[in-house]
Motif scaffolding. Sequence first.
Motif, PDB file in Angstrom:
ATOM      1  N   MET A  65      -0.810   0.945  -5.882  1.00 24.73           N
ATOM      2  CA  MET A  65      -1.894  -0.398  -5.391  1.00 24.73           C
ATOM      3  C   MET A  65      -0.891  -0.378  -4.176  1.00 24.73           C
ATOM      4  O   MET A  65      -1.008  -1.174  -3.998  1.00 24.73           O
ATOM      5  CB  MET A  65      -2.061  -0.717  -6.045  1.00 24.73           C
ATOM      6  CG  MET A  65      -3.281  -0.396  -6.904  1.00 24.73           C
ATOM      7  SD  MET A  65      -4.124  -1.559  -9.025  1.00 24.73           S
ATOM      8  CE  MET A  65      -4.679  -2.583  -7.472  1.00 24.73           C
ATOM      9  N   GLY A  66       0.562  -0.503  -4.492  1.00 30.45           N
ATOM     10  CA  GLY A  66       1.380  -1.593  -3.450  1.00 30.45           C
ATOM     11  C   GLY A  66       1.868  -2.676  -3.935  1.00 30.45           C
ATOM     12  O   GLY A  66       2.576  -3.343  -3.068  1.00 30.45           O
ATOM     13  N   LEU A  67       1.382  -2.993  -5.141  1.00 29.39           N
ATOM     14  CA  LEU A  67       1.742  -4.704  -5.376  1.00 29.39           C
ATOM     15  C   LEU A  67       3.505  -4.738  -6.251  1.00 29.39           C
ATOM     16  O   LEU A  67       3.617  -5.782  -5.312  1.00 29.39           O
ATOM     17  CB  LEU A  67       0.768  -4.661  -6.437  1.00 29.39           C
ATOM     18  CG  LEU A  67      -1.033  -4.775  -5.672  1.00 29.39           C
ATOM     19  CD1 LEU A  67      -1.246  -5.065  -7.399  1.00 29.39           C
ATOM     20  CD2 LEU A  67      -1.211  -5.937  -5.165  1.00 29.39           C
ATOM     21  N   ILE A  68       4.229  -3.294  -6.484  1.00 35.42           N
ATOM     22  CA  ILE A  68       5.224  -3.562  -6.754  1.00 35.42           C
ATOM     23  C   ILE A  68       5.808  -2.133  -6.390  1.00 35.42           C
ATOM     24  O   ILE A  68       5.201  -1.275  -6.049  1.00 35.42           O
ATOM     25  CB  ILE A  68       5.230  -3.185  -8.610  1.00 35.42           C
ATOM     26  CG1 ILE A  68       5.447  -2.521  -8.674  1.00 35.42           C
ATOM     27  CG2 ILE A  68       4.450  -4.897  -9.212  1.00 35.42           C
ATOM     28  CD1 ILE A  68       5.415  -2.203 -10.548  1.00 35.42           C
ATOM     29  N   THR A  69       7.344  -2.290  -6.154  1.00 37.52           N
ATOM     30  CA  THR A  69       7.869  -1.079  -5.713  1.00 37.52           C
ATOM     31  C   THR A  69       9.449  -0.707  -7.053  1.00 37.52           C
ATOM     32  O   THR A  69       9.634  -1.856  -7.444  1.00 37.52           O
ATOM     33  CB  THR A  69       8.602  -1.058  -4.719  1.00 37.52           C
ATOM     34  OG1 THR A  69       7.838  -2.128  -3.658  1.00 37.52           O
ATOM     35  CG2 THR A  69      10.004  -0.629  -4.178  1.00 37.52           C
ATOM     36  N   ILE A  70       9.081   0.347  -7.670  1.00 40.86           N
ATOM     37  CA  ILE A  70       9.779   0.697  -8.651  1.00 40.86           C
ATOM     38  C   ILE A  70      10.930   1.494  -8.079  1.00 40.86           C
ATOM     39  O   ILE A  70      10.814   2.268  -7.101  1.00 40.86           O
ATOM     40  CB  ILE A  70       9.067   1.901  -9.339  1.00 40.86           C
ATOM     41  CG1 ILE A  70       7.338   1.077 -10.381  1.00 40.86           C
ATOM     42  CG2 ILE A  70       9.345   2.074 -10.462  1.00 40.86           C
ATOM     43  CD1 ILE A  70       6.574   1.919 -11.186  1.00 40.86           C
ATOM     44  N   SER A  71      12.087   1.108  -8.082  1.00 42.03           N
ATOM     45  CA  SER A  71      13.652   1.968  -7.860  1.00 42.03           C
ATOM     46  C   SER A  71      13.711   1.884  -9.253  1.00 42.03           C
ATOM     47  O   SER A  71      14.158   1.474 -10.331  1.00 42.03           O
ATOM     48  CB  SER A  71      14.146   1.013  -7.049  1.00 42.03           C
ATOM     49  OG  SER A  71      13.495   0.766  -6.326  1.00 42.03           O
ATOM     50  N   HIS A  72      14.685   3.655  -9.302  1.00 38.94           N
ATOM     51  CA  HIS A  72      15.304   3.748 -10.243  1.00 38.94           C
ATOM     52  C   HIS A  72      16.265   3.309 -10.129  1.00 38.94           C
ATOM     53  O   HIS A  72      17.142   3.485  -8.932  1.00 38.94           O
ATOM     54  CB  HIS A  72      15.585   5.819 -10.217  1.00 38.94           C
ATOM     55  CG  HIS A  72      14.307   6.239 -10.611  1.00 38.94           C
ATOM     56  ND1 HIS A  72      13.560   6.807 -11.568  1.00 38.94           N
ATOM     57  CD2 HIS A  72      13.916   6.775  -9.592  1.00 38.94           C
ATOM     58  CE1 HIS A  72      12.302   7.004 -11.586  1.00 38.94           C
ATOM     59  NE2 HIS A  72      12.228   7.860  -9.963  1.00 38.94           N
ATOM     60  N   GLY A  73      16.787   2.645 -11.451  1.00 36.14           N
ATOM     61  CA  GLY A  73      18.464   2.257 -11.546  1.00 36.14           C
ATOM     62  C   GLY A  73      18.186   0.413 -10.907  1.00 36.14           C
ATOM     63  O   GLY A  73      18.583   0.556 -11.187  1.00 36.14           O
ATOM     64  N   GLU A  74      17.113   0.304 -11.303  1.00 29.80           N
ATOM     65  CA  GLU A  74      17.415  -1.281 -10.730  1.00 29.80           C
ATOM     66  C   GLU A  74      15.387  -1.307 -11.391  1.00 29.80           C
ATOM     67  O   GLU A  74      14.620  -0.370 -11.887  1.00 29.80           O
ATOM     68  CB  GLU A  74      16.973  -1.061  -9.131  1.00 29.80           C
ATOM     69  CG  GLU A  74      18.341  -0.852  -8.201  1.00 29.80           C
ATOM     70  CD  GLU A  74      18.064  -1.322  -6.994  1.00 29.80           C
ATOM     71  OE1 GLU A  74      17.156  -1.408  -6.264  1.00 29.80           O
ATOM     72  OE2 GLU A  74      19.156  -1.013  -6.281  1.00 29.80           O
ATOM     73  N   ARG A  75      15.396  -2.828 -11.426  1.00 24.84           N
ATOM     74  CA  ARG A  75      14.461  -3.508 -11.371  1.00 24.84           C
ATOM     75  C   ARG A  75      13.304  -3.308 -10.343  1.00 24.84           C
ATOM     76  O   ARG A  75      13.823  -3.703  -9.721  1.00 24.84           O
ATOM     77  CB  ARG A  75      14.423  -5.395 -12.059  1.00 24.84           C
ATOM     78  CG  ARG A  75      15.348  -5.534 -12.865  1.00 24.84           C
ATOM     79  CD  ARG A  75      14.406  -5.211 -14.445  1.00 24.84           C
ATOM     80  NE  ARG A  75      13.810  -6.572 -14.384  1.00 24.84           N
ATOM     81  CZ  ARG A  75      13.918  -7.423 -14.913  1.00 24.84           C
ATOM     82  NH1 ARG A  75      16.094  -8.273 -15.374  1.00 24.84           N
ATOM     83  NH2 ARG A  75      13.748  -8.409 -15.047  1.00 24.84           N
ATOM     84  N   SER A  76      12.515  -3.312 -11.114  1.00 26.29           N
ATOM     85  CA  SER A  76      10.955  -3.427 -10.098  1.00 26.29           C
ATOM     86  C   SER A  76      10.878  -4.313  -9.419  1.00 26.29           C
ATOM     87  O   SER A  76      10.738  -5.671 -10.199  1.00 26.29           O
ATOM     88  CB  SER A  76       9.470  -2.718 -11.017  1.00 26.29           C
ATOM     89  OG  SER A  76       9.597  -1.123 -11.406  1.00 26.29           O
ATOM     90  N   VAL A  86      -1.702  -4.067   3.688  1.00 26.06           N
ATOM     91  CA  VAL A  86      -2.842  -2.932   2.649  1.00 26.06           C
ATOM     92  C   VAL A  86      -3.511  -2.211   3.227  1.00 26.06           C
ATOM     93  O   VAL A  86      -4.204  -1.011   2.793  1.00 26.06           O
ATOM     94  CB  VAL A  86      -3.472  -4.266   2.128  1.00 26.06           C
ATOM     95  CG1 VAL A  86      -4.535  -3.857   1.438  1.00 26.06           C
ATOM     96  CG2 VAL A  86      -2.612  -5.086   1.598  1.00 26.06           C
ATOM     97  N   LEU A  87      -4.000  -2.912   4.759  1.00 23.95           N
ATOM     98  CA  LEU A  87      -4.475  -1.285   5.030  1.00 23.95           C
ATOM     99  C   LEU A  87      -3.611   0.214   5.194  1.00 23.95           C
ATOM    100  O   LEU A  87      -4.612   1.686   5.362  1.00 23.95           O
ATOM    101  CB  LEU A  87      -4.998  -1.500   6.435  1.00 23.95           C
ATOM    102  CG  LEU A  87      -5.770  -2.773   6.293  1.00 23.95           C
ATOM    103  CD1 LEU A  87      -6.046  -3.175   7.825  1.00 23.95           C
ATOM    104  CD2 LEU A  87      -7.435  -2.350   5.828  1.00 23.95           C
ATOM    105  N   SER A  88      -2.290  -0.158   5.587  1.00 21.62           N
ATOM    106  CA  SER A  88      -1.759   1.135   6.116  1.00 21.62           C
ATOM    107  C   SER A  88      -1.609   2.374   4.390  1.00 21.62           C
ATOM    108  O   SER A  88      -1.426   3.338   4.756  1.00 21.62           O
ATOM    109  CB  SER A  88       0.106   1.207   6.401  1.00 21.62           C
ATOM    110  OG  SER A  88      -0.108   0.517   5.138  1.00 21.62           O
ATOM    111  N   ARG A  89      -2.086   1.692   2.973  1.00 21.41           N
ATOM    112  CA  ARG A  89      -2.338   2.755   2.133  1.00 21.41           C
ATOM    113  C   ARG A  89      -3.293   3.337   2.293  1.00 21.41           C
ATOM    114  O   ARG A  89      -3.573   4.770   1.015  1.00 21.41           O
ATOM    115  CB  ARG A  89      -2.233   1.291   0.728  1.00 21.41           C
ATOM    116  CG  ARG A  89      -1.341   0.506   0.756  1.00 21.41           C
ATOM    117  CD  ARG A  89       0.141   0.587   0.109  1.00 21.41           C
ATOM    118  NE  ARG A  89       0.044   1.742  -1.156  1.00 21.41           N
ATOM    119  CZ  ARG A  89       0.718   2.044  -1.911  1.00 21.41           C
ATOM    120  NH1 ARG A  89       2.305   1.957  -1.261  1.00 21.41           N
ATOM    121  NH2 ARG A  89       0.706   3.144  -3.029  1.00 21.41           N
ATOM    122  N   VAL A  90      -4.165   3.230   2.736  1.00 18.88           N
ATOM    123  CA  VAL A  90      -5.637   3.428   2.752  1.00 18.88           C
ATOM    124  C   VAL A  90      -5.238   5.246   3.851  1.00 18.88           C
ATOM    125  O   VAL A  90      -6.347   5.682   4.611  1.00 18.88           O
ATOM    126  CB  VAL A  90      -7.100   3.111   3.012  1.00 18.88           C
ATOM    127  CG1 VAL A  90      -6.401   2.040   1.854  1.00 18.88           C
ATOM    128  CG2 VAL A  90      -6.861   2.577   4.697  1.00 18.88           C
TER     129      VAL A  90
END
Length: 240
Positions: A65-76, A86-90
């Motif tokens: 949904m673009g509400l968080i960023t998940i990065s491997h090895g780091e905290r989201s 928001v609009l760019s997500r569609v």
Amino acid sequence: MSKDHSDDRIVRRKLSDQVLERLQDLMARGELPPGAPMPSERDLMERFGVGRPAVREALQHLHTMGLITISHGERSRVNELSAGSVLSRVDDVARMLLSSEPSHLEHLKEARRMFECGMIRTAVPLATPADLDDLRQLVDRQRDAIGTADAFVSLDMDFHNRIAQITGNPILIATSQSMLRWLFQYHGVLLHWSGNEDVTIREHERLVALMQDRDADAAVEAMRAHLDRSEGLYTLPVQE
């Protein structure tokens, strides 16, 4: 005759959906503000009394949904939301929608005509001398770009987006950017600009002049004529 009670049945909700809803509530209340690290999976498991699969599925949904960023090895981390983000997500969905049925392109052009006419009416009384200077500079740069299709089209987008910026409304600004992105990026317009550049330049100059004169009605009519004339430049890409 027996009565149908199917609508009365209790549906058991997925645990991940409930975790997702709780996390969205925390974001809305400011407990998880933009930029803040997300709690660890273990912390969320203990807080909500659920297993790791439910937590991971909810976090992945937030990421999608673009509400968080998940990065491997780091905290989201919680993302900073804006109308543009928001609009760019569609964009991908918009591309599929426009490609799936030719009539959708006509609907988009109609929506853009209504949107831009309303937008310039709002912008006219708000335009400052600096705003008008920016628009004139964009017209000059567009004139210099005649013969270079990519640059010319990019500056055309910049001109219309700059009018949107004059409104100071982030929703209008983001919507303008999205509409133009969908029109220019997903359709074969570059092949159809040749021979129309001088007309476009003159129409843009007239729009700026009418904005300077504070003539909102005339600016709306000029924008409508500009978009009506240029409609034929947007066509669906040829299918291989």
